[in-house]
Design a protein around this motif. Structure first.
Motif, mmCIF file in Angstrom:
data_model
loop_
_atom_site.group_PDB
_atom_site.id
_atom_site.type_symbol
_atom_site.label_atom_id
_atom_site.label_comp_id
_atom_site.label_asym_id
_atom_site.label_seq_id
_atom_site.Cartn_x
_atom_site.Cartn_y
_atom_site.Cartn_z
ATOM 1 N N ILE A 53 11.166 49.968 9.478
ATOM 2 C CA ILE A 53 12.460 49.719 8.829
ATOM 3 C C ILE A 53 13.082 48.444 9.379
ATOM 4 N N LEU A 54 13.045 48.309 10.685
ATOM 5 C CA LEU A 54 13.666 47.159 11.332
ATOM 6 C C LEU A 54 13.010 45.852 10.893
ATOM 7 N N LEU A 55 11.674 45.788 10.901
ATOM 8 C CA LEU A 55 10.997 44.526 10.581
ATOM 9 C C LEU A 55 11.142 44.165 9.107
ATOM 10 N N ASN A 56 11.054 45.160 8.216
ATOM 11 C CA ASN A 56 11.196 44.866 6.785
ATOM 12 C C ASN A 56 12.629 44.515 6.420
ATOM 13 N N ASN A 57 13.579 45.202 7.031
ATOM 14 C CA ASN A 57 14.973 44.883 6.751
ATOM 15 C C ASN A 57 15.325 43.497 7.271
ATOM 16 N N LEU A 58 14.810 43.150 8.447
ATOM 17 C CA LEU A 58 15.038 41.812 8.991
ATOM 18 C C LEU A 58 14.469 40.747 8.064
ATOM 19 N N SER A 91 21.220 34.044 -5.974
ATOM 20 C CA SER A 91 21.093 35.426 -6.475
ATOM 21 C C SER A 91 20.510 36.350 -5.412
ATOM 22 N N PHE A 92 19.765 35.779 -4.455
ATOM 23 C CA PHE A 92 19.224 36.603 -3.369
ATOM 24 C C PHE A 92 20.344 37.183 -2.511
ATOM 25 N N GLY A 93 21.484 36.480 -2.489
ATOM 26 C CA GLY A 93 22.575 36.841 -1.584
ATOM 27 C C GLY A 93 23.159 38.219 -1.814
ATOM 28 N N LEU A 94 23.022 38.767 -3.026
ATOM 29 C CA LEU A 94 23.554 40.108 -3.289
ATOM 30 C C LEU A 94 22.879 41.133 -2.381
ATOM 31 N N PHE A 95 21.612 40.918 -2.073
ATOM 32 C CA PHE A 95 20.876 41.868 -1.248
ATOM 33 C C PHE A 95 21.276 41.772 0.222
ATOM 34 N N PHE A 96 22.026 40.732 0.568
ATOM 35 C CA PHE A 96 22.503 40.598 1.950
ATOM 36 C C PHE A 96 23.365 41.790 2.352
ATOM 37 N N TYR A 97 24.184 42.277 1.421
ATOM 38 C CA TYR A 97 25.037 43.434 1.717
ATOM 39 C C TYR A 97 24.184 44.675 1.989
ATOM 40 N N VAL A 98 23.103 44.830 1.226
ATOM 41 C CA VAL A 98 22.223 45.993 1.397
ATOM 42 C C VAL A 98 21.583 45.965 2.776
ATOM 43 N N THR A 99 21.004 44.816 3.147
ATOM 44 C CA THR A 99 20.333 44.727 4.449
ATOM 45 C C THR A 99 21.320 44.878 5.598
ATOM 46 N N SER A 100 22.531 44.376 5.426
ATOM 47 C CA SER A 100 23.555 44.532 6.468
ATOM 48 C C SER A 100 23.920 46.001 6.645
ATOM 49 N N LEU A 101 24.058 46.708 5.539
ATOM 50 C CA LEU A 101 24.378 48.136 5.612
ATOM 51 C C LEU A 101 23.222 48.934 6.225
ATOM 52 N N VAL A 102 21.990 48.518 5.968
ATOM 53 C CA VAL A 102 20.840 49.193 6.587
ATOM 54 C C VAL A 102 20.874 48.999 8.098
ATOM 55 N N PHE A 103 21.222 47.791 8.553
ATOM 56 C CA PHE A 103 21.355 47.556 9.990
ATOM 57 C C PHE A 103 22.445 48.447 10.594
#
Length: 417
Positions: A53-58, A91-103
C-alpha cells in the motif's frame, strides 16, 4: 488564419472525454479484481501488504502531485509552449487528494495498530533503538510523527485545492458562452497563479521534504540522506513526463489532439531525457558519498539491498530508467515516434515502480521472502491504477482538457501560425 476565443468556443465539445459507460466498467472491474486479490493476500502477510500500500500510494502521490507542480512552474514564468497539454497533467492532480487521504488512513491504522500496522516502522515498535541517536530520538516520536504527517498533508491538500480552483476559475463562464467574462477570469487567475505559485511551490517543497523523510526515510530510522527529497523529486518528474507522453499518444487520434503538435512531443521528450540523466546523477551521488564516507549507518542501507532479488532489481532499474532512455532519446524522431517513445515511456514507468519496491519492501521483509511473482505488490498497483484512471477520466468528462480561454494559449497558437 487567426485563432480567436470564439473559434475555440465553437469547438469546445471536442475537448472533453466523451462519457463512456464501457470505460467506467473497465476501470471498476480492474479496481474490484485488484482489490479482491489484494484483500485475500493482505490477510496472509499483513506487514508486506502494508508495504505494498505504501509503495503504490507513494508512486501515484508523486505522479498526481507532479501534475500540479509542473503546471505551477509554467504559470510562474508564463510559459506558452505547454498550454495545449497543461491540463493533461493537471488532470492527474485530482488523485492527489485520494493518495493524501490514503496516507492519513495509513497513519490512523498505525495509531490503532490495524492488522499489525505498527510493525511497518521498527522505531515505533522499539523506540529505544534511537536512544543513542540525538535528534532522531526527538524527531521520530510516534505521536509527533503522526501529527506531523497529517498536518503536512492537510496543508498540502489546501494549497493544491486553491491552485486547482484558480485553474478552473473561468471554465463555467466559458462553457456558458460568456466569453468576455471568461477572458477576464482567465487573465485574473493567471495573474494570481503567476504571483502566488512561487511562494507556494517553496512551501510545498519544504512540506514535501519533511513528508519524504517521515513516510519513507524513517522506514530505515538509522539511515539518513540529505538528497532524499531531491531524489524523489527526480523520480516524480521522470514518471510525470513519461505519463504525459503516454497520455499524448493515447489521445493522438482524438479531436483534442488538434492543438498538440510534434513540437510538444519533442519538448516533453527533451525534458524526459534531461530528468533521466538528473535521476541517475542523484542516484550516483548517493552511492559515491556513502562509499568514500564509509559511515556504517549510511552504507548499511545499500549493503542490505546487495542481496538477491534486490540486486537484480536495482540493476534492472538503472538500465531501464537511465541507460536505455539516455541513448534511445538522443535522436529527434525518438521523441515523437510512437513505436519508440510510447514503449520507452512505459518501460520508465515500470522501472520507477520497481524503484518504489526497493525503497519500501527490503525494510519490511527478508530478501528470500520476495522470491517468485510479487502478487501482492502487483494487485495493489492494479487497484491504484484503476482508481487513478477512473478519476482522471471522470474529471476530463466534466472539465475542459485544454484551457481554451487561456490568453497564453491563444497567443501561442497565433504565434505558431
Amino acid at each position: 488564419m487567426q485563432v480567436t476565443l470564439k473559434s475555440l468556443y465553437e469547438k469546445k465539445e471536442d475537448f472533453f472525454f466523451k462519457g463512456s459507460m464501457e470505460l467506467y466498467v473497465v476501470f471498476l472491474s480492474l479496481f474490484v479484481v485488484g482489490l479482491s486479490f489484494f484483500a485475500v493476500l493482505f490477510l496472509d502477510d499483513p506487514k508486506r501488504a502494508w508495504g505494498a500500500i505504501l509503495l503504490n500510494n507513494l508512486y501515484f502521490f508523486l505522479l498526481s502531485f507532479g501534475g500540479v507542480i509542473l503546471g505551477c512552474m509554467q504559470d510562474i514564468c508564463g510559459a506558452k509552449w505547454g498550454r495545449s497539454i497543461k491540463r493533461f497533467h493537471e488532470s492527474f492532480g485530482l488523485f492527489f487528494y485520494v493518495t493524501s487521504l490514503v496516507f492519513i488512513f495509513f497513519v490512523l491504522a498505525i495509531a490503532f495498530d490495524v492488522f499489525d500496522a505498527r510493525e511497518v516502522y521498527v522505531w515505533i515498535k522499539d523506540p529505544s533503538m534511537l536512544d543513542h541517536f540525538p535528534g532522531k530520538n526527538v524527531w521520530l516520536q510516534e505521536h509527533f510523527f503522526m501529527a506531523r504527517v497529517v498536518g503536512i498533508l492537510v496543508v498540502m491538500m489546501a494549497v493544491v485545492f486553491w491552485i486547482r480552483r484558480q485553474m478552473c476559475l473561468a471554465d463555467k463562464s466559458f462553457l456558458a458562452g460568456d466569453l468576455e467574462r471568461a477572458s477576464q477570469l482567465s487573465f485574473l487567475a493567471g495573474q494570481r497563479l503567476r504571483f502566488w505559485c512561487a511562494p507556494l511551490l517553496f512551501l510545498l517543497g519544504v512540506l514535501f521534504t519533511f513528508l519524504a523523510i517521515d513516510i519513507t526515510m524513517s522506514l530505515a530510522p538509522l539511515w539518513f540522506s540529505t538528497l532524499w527529497a531531491g531524489w524523489l523529486f527526480a523520480v516524480l518528474m521522470q514518471i510525470l513526463l513519461a505519463s504525459i507522453l503516454v497520455m499524448m499518444f493515447v489521445l493522438k487520434d482524438s479531436p483534442m489532439s488538434a492543438l498538440v503538435s510534434r513540437c510538444h512531443y519533442h519538448d516533453v521528450g527533451k525534458l524526459l531525457h534531461g530528468f533521466s540523466a538528473f535521476w541517475a546523477y542523484l542516484t550516483y551521488a548517493h552511492v559515491l558519498t556513502y562509499w568514500y564516507g564509509n559511515v556504517p549507518e549510511e552504507t548499511e542501507y545499500f549493503i542490505h539491498r546487495l542481496h538477491e532479488p534486490w540486486t537484480s532489481i536495482m540493476i534492472a532499474i538503472a538500465v531501464m530508467s537511465f541507460v536505455i532512455p539516455l541513448f534511445v532519446l538522443i535522436p529527434k524522431p525518438a521523441k515523437w515516434t510512437f513505436g519508440i517513445t510510447f514503449p520507452l515511456s512505459v518501460i520508465i514507468l515500470f522501472s520507477q515502480w520497481l524503484a518504489h519496491i526497493i525503497i519500501v519492501q527490503p525494510e519490511l521483509m527478508k530478501a528470500s521472502s520476495f522470491e517468485g511473482f510479487p502478487y501482492i505488490e502487483v494487485s495493489g498497483f492494479i487497484t491504484f491504477l484503476a482508481a487513478f484512471l477512473g478519476f482522471v477520466y471522470w474529471w476530463g468528462s466534466r472539465h475542459l482538457m485544454v484551457s481554451l480561454h487561456d490568453p497564453l494559449l491563444l497567443s501561442h497558437l497565433n504565434e505558431s501560425h
